[in-house]
Design a protein around this motif. Structure first.
Motif, PDB file in Angstrom:
ATOM      1  N   ILE A 510       0.860  -1.183   0.000  1.00 56.65           N
ATOM      2  CA  ILE A 510       0.000   0.000   0.000  1.00 56.65           C
ATOM      3  C   ILE A 510       0.896   1.232   0.000  1.00 56.65           C
ATOM      4  CG2 ILE A 510      -1.988  -1.101   1.081  1.00 56.65           C
ATOM      5  CD1 ILE A 510      -1.077   0.031   3.766  1.00 56.65           C
ATOM      6  N   LYS A 513      -0.285   6.194   1.851  1.00 56.13           N
ATOM      7  CA  LYS A 513      -1.380   6.149   2.801  1.00 56.13           C
ATOM      8  C   LYS A 513      -1.188   7.222   3.875  1.00 56.13           C
ATOM      9  CE  LYS A 513      -3.453   2.831   0.755  1.00 56.13           C
ATOM     10  NZ  LYS A 513      -4.724   3.084   0.053  1.00 56.13           N
ATOM     11  N   ASP A 624      -7.694   5.574   6.635  1.00 50.73           N
ATOM     12  CA  ASP A 624      -6.908   5.978   5.473  1.00 50.73           C
ATOM     13  C   ASP A 624      -7.559   7.242   4.905  1.00 50.73           C
ATOM     14  OD1 ASP A 624      -5.449   6.308   3.189  1.00 50.73           O
ATOM     15  OD2 ASP A 624      -6.241   4.533   2.160  1.00 50.73           O
TER      16      ASP A 624
END
Length: 904
Positions: A510, A513, A624
């Motif tokens: 990811i 973020k 997030d």
């Protein structure tokens, strides 16, 4: 510790189900639930599930389920992990399910180390995906998860607190995550670490120290070797390595003046590096062996056959003061001289039985004659040919040190691995033999131009633990307010507090973020994990305005906004740490953070609760940029410490206090008290009733100060957040008056009440004031007895006595009157009675007064009582009587009246 088993089975025949619901509790370990029907073990409602591990479930019907669990039960017991369960079917049952869940939830249960033909993800009824409410070891669960949290004070930097630091003279450390890849817990396990040099270390690594997971308790280690300013090889003895899990130990360094505490004997089960310069511990052919500097792997000395290189041992040498045994790993270094020692046949012994002359042992022989080979032998006295061959493998030796590892397993298996001088795998061979299970260690040979060094014994591990170093850490960090994953109880408003989260990623990498702090009122939810995402709102910043939020980001003097974080919470098994960030106002979210797959990070926030925090329980999580992440295994809970608050406190119902003469009067201070944590949070109360001149902080005195202990303060009519508090004191009759005309007429009486809650927080309130009324009262002895007098005589110098006592709360005089004494129609005039404050002779009394039938003032001057002891305020009145000549000879009676009046 013993274990017990509980079996739930059918009564002779048929199948059955077991249902637990409502608010019951189940705590099951080592149990069987067999012959179950389509419902199996059915868990529903808000029951408490303490444990369900090591269960044996067996389905007896087609298409049934062995366990059914409702989402409400999962919400009541979020994040549970159960291990060692069997899920299987009876003969002929080819279809069915292990666990079925009903309802929806944001929480999950995990079953691990499960077995049986119906164990695992493929057999549950848990719609959506493998990251549903029921998870297994084989669930392909790829997600971003908030896994842990911990509360801390804002009283230090980002790093670790001193309470979790080994020694301030070691200013640096690195966490070492050791993964036990096996399915058995290892204790006191030796683990080999290759340590890269850090510029904060001494160049020879002498400043290394190691602790267990506490960060403060040292563990044994041995510095095997090092390359200055490059790397070192260290063995550590780790107290516990849980099965299939990571354990963190800590490596400290940065002390430039200390010396090494490396200790091989406390690290290994057995160790001999021959640095003591002798072999006096050994028996046998000691004269054929030599300790010197010719063959030393890392230290300065080793074992060889100098002066006897071409000899043959008769028995070899042995020591059995530290016997080795199955379940251990033996390692030693053997120097091979491939040219000068072409006839060498050295053997290294283990499991040696005493005496050595019996030639009962196992041996690993690295032979160069007649051919190069590695052999596992039994009962040797010199070379491989002197004993029985168990296993051999052909090799081709070069010159140098060979690392030989013997895994002597508990199943009578001996597995030998040899690494060449470059550290590459050189040879393996294995044998099985049950003749010996333990014994001493030793050496033998026939020709030996090489040498030995570093004979060590450690615990065997079926799978070698692996390890990883995390980022360098420092001390001077903020202290913790609670243990990991534990709610914070009793937080005050407008006070800096910090909250750290672990976020782990088992999915794809990811990127970018921004982890933002969010808050929600827990409301009626069973726990924070059960609070719906829609209930959460961003925690704002002071810079942007706190608005009506119950929490708001604030500044801290302890760290820099968006500084990187070090790893401080539990390490998720098999995962690598990626730096996160620590935040203060004006930030409420991280900058762009990237977390690769199978990495985790930690983020921390500094904030305060605002005056808008008016409910008892709040939940905090990360998001997030405002969007929920995939999973929240642990959500931070904060319990506010609302001190009690008061309504109006009334003393005596706001009425002036009228006392009762000669005794006590029950007077109460009462009112309504409220605690937003619920009325049950209020634990006890105290009170004081006092004259204003002495104040509420006064010393107990029955005249003016009545402290009331908690047993006399009672909560009643409790509901929701409020109770009536009633504190009762027994006020003495002589308590000082404050009404007009009294000595304290400028003052009055009041009360204070203090209520305490479960955190010992307390609030005080005072009542409006009332007057203590003056009480004029007295007591008098009942009889005035003149005895027997002749007609026409008086009492002379014999006086009757009345004792008068002040039973009020002010100084007093008296009004006095009397009736004529009577006997039928006959009377003796009241004026024939005389009285005085001292004894007298009736006919010659100049201080006496004659009694009147109307009230007459008498200056008796009774002082105010200050205690219940009557002698301090009692005074006597003395009496005399004249009986006229014409009086009938009979008994006369009358009544004298005493009335208390204001002292003049």
């Amino acid at each position: 510790m013993g274990t017990a088993s509980t079996t739930l089975d059918n009564q002779g025949s048929g199948t059955y189900a077991l249902t637990l619901s409502g608010t019951s509790t189940i705590n099951a370990q080592y149990y069987s639930v067999r012959n179950v029907n389509s419902s199996g073990l059915n868990l529903s409602g808000t029951i408490t599930v303490t444990e369900l591990s090591n269960g044996d479930f067996q389905l007896a019907v087609l298409d049934g389920t062995m366990m059914t669990v409702s989402s409400s039960t999962i919400d009541t017991n979020p994040g549970k992990i159960f291990s060692g369960n069997r899920f299987a079917t009876s003969s002929g049952v080819s279809s069915g399910f292990n666990v079925t869940r009903s309802g929806t939830s944001t929480n999950a249960w995990t079953f691990t180390q499960h077995y049986g033909n119906f164990a695992g993800e493929a057999f549950d009824v848990d719609p959506s995906d493998a990251c549903g409410l029921i998870r297994w070891d084989d669930s392909v669960c790829l997600l971003v998860e908030q896994a842990h949290y911990r509360w801390r004070n804002d009283d230090g930097e980002e790093g670790f607190p001193s309470s979790e630091w080994y020694n301030i003279n070691w200013p640096r450390r690195q966490p070492v995550s050791i993964l036990n890849n096996g399915t058995t817990t290892l204790t006191n396990q030796q683990v080999k670490l290759i340590i890269p040099y850090d510029s904060d270390m001494q160049t020879d690594f002498d400043d290394l120290r190691f602790t267990d997971s506490s960060g403060t308790s040292t563990i044994s280690y041995w510095l095997e070797s090092y390359i200055a300013s490059a790397s070192s090889t260290v063995w550590v003895k780790v107290p516990t390595l849980a099965a299939s899990a990571s354990t963190t130990i800590y490596m400290y360094y940065g002390n430039s003046t200390t010396t090494s505490t490396s200790d091989s004997t406390s690290t290994f089960i057995f160790f001999d590096d021959f640095e003591d310069g002798g072999i006096s511990e050994y028996s046998g052919d000691a004269s054929l062996f030599h300790v010197g500097t010719g063959f030393a792997k890392h230290g300065s000395k080793g074992l060889d056959a100098q002066g006897s290189e071409s000899s043959q041992t008769t028995n070899g040498i042995m020591r059995n003061d530290y016997p080795v045994a199955q379940g251990q790993t033996i390692e030693f270094f053997q120097y091979i001289d491939a040219s000068g020692g072409a006839n060498d046949e050295p053997c290294t012994l283990f499991g040696v039985q005493s005496p050595i002359t019996s030639h009962q042992n196992y041996a690993v022989c690295l032979d160069l004659f007649p051919t190069d080979r590695v052999g596992i032998m039994k009962n040797v006295s010199s070379n491989d040919g002197s004993g029985a061959t168990l296993a051999t493998t052909s090799v081709s030796y070069g010159t140098g040190w060979y690392d030989v590892i013997i895994d002597w397993k508990t199943g009578n298996n001996i597995f030998v691995t040899v690494y060449d001088p470059d550290g590459q795998l050189f040879a393996t061979t294995t044998a099985t033999d049950s003749t010996y299970t333990s014994g001493g260690i030793g050496f033998s040979y026939w020709f030996q131009y090489g040498g030995w060094d570093y004979y060590s014994v450690r615990k065997y591990a079926t799978s070698t633990p692996t390890y990883a170093f995390s980022s360098e850490e420092t001390d001077s960090g903020a202290s913790w307010k609670a243990t990991e994953d534990t709610p914070l109880n009793g937080q005050a408003l407008s006070q800096n507090i910090r909250l750290r989260f672990t976020i782990k990623n088992t999915g794809a990498t990811i990127s970018n973020k921004q982890f933002r702090l969010e808050v929600a009122d827990q409301g009626e939810a069973l726990n924070c994990e059960s609070v719906a995402s829609s209930s959460y709102a961003d925690v704002p910043t002071t810079t942007a305005g706190c608005g009506t939020s119950p929490a708001c980001m604030t500044t801290s003097a302890q760290f820099t906004d968006l500084a990187p974080t070090t790893r401080q919470l539990s390490v998720p098994s098999g995962m690598t740490y990626t730096q996160g960030q620590i935040m203060q106002d004006p930030s409420n979210e991280t900058g762009a953070v990237t977390v690769p797959q199978n990495d985790f990070t930690e983020v921390e926030y500094n904030f305060q609760l605002t005056p808008n925090a008016t409910v008892p329980k709040y939940c905090f999580r990360t998001s997030d940029s405002g969007s929920a992440i995939d999973s929240y295994t642990k959500v931070a809970q904060l319990l506010l410490s609302f001190p009690p608050t008061f309504g109006t406190i009334r003393l005596n119902g706001n009425q002036d206090i009228a006392l009762i003469e000669g005794t006590t009067t029950s007077i109460v201070a009462s009112g309504t008290v409220t605690d937003l944590n619920g009325y049950g949070d209020m634990t006890y109360a105290t009170s004081t009733i006092f004259r204003s001149g002495v104040g509420e902080v006064c010393t107990s005195d029955s005249n003016n100060c009545y402290p009331i202990a908690s047993p006399n303060c009672v909560f009643s009519s409790c509901s929701g957040n409020s109770c009536t508090i009633t504190c009762t004191a027994n006020i003495q009759y002589f308590a000082e008056p404050t009404d007009i005309g009294s000595a304290y007429e400028s003052q009055n009486w009041g009360s204070s009440v203090t209520v305490y809650d479960s955190t010992n927080a307390h609030t005080n309130a005072t009542s409006s004031n009332v007057e203590m009324l003056t009480l004029l009262a007295l007591g008098a002895t009942q009889d005035i007895s003149y005895g027997t007098l002749n007609v026409g005589t008086d009492t002379g110098a014999a006086n009757a006595t009345s004792t008068i006592t002040n039973t009020g709360n002010a100084p007093a005089d008296i009004d006095l009157s009397g009736t004529n004494m009577a006997a039928g129609a006959n009377t003796i005039a009241a004026t024939n009675q005389k009285y005085a404050t001292s004894t007298f002779t009736y006919s010659a009394c100049s201080i006496c007064s004659s009694l009147s039938t109307t009230l007459s003032f008498f200056d008796l001057n009774l002082s105010k009582p200050t205690t219940t002891a009557t002698t301090t305020t009692a005074k006597n009145i003395f009496w005399g009587l004249f009986v006229p000549v014409s009086t009938a000879a009979t008994t006369f009676q009358g009544t004298n009246t005493f009335i208390a009046v204001t002292n003049q």
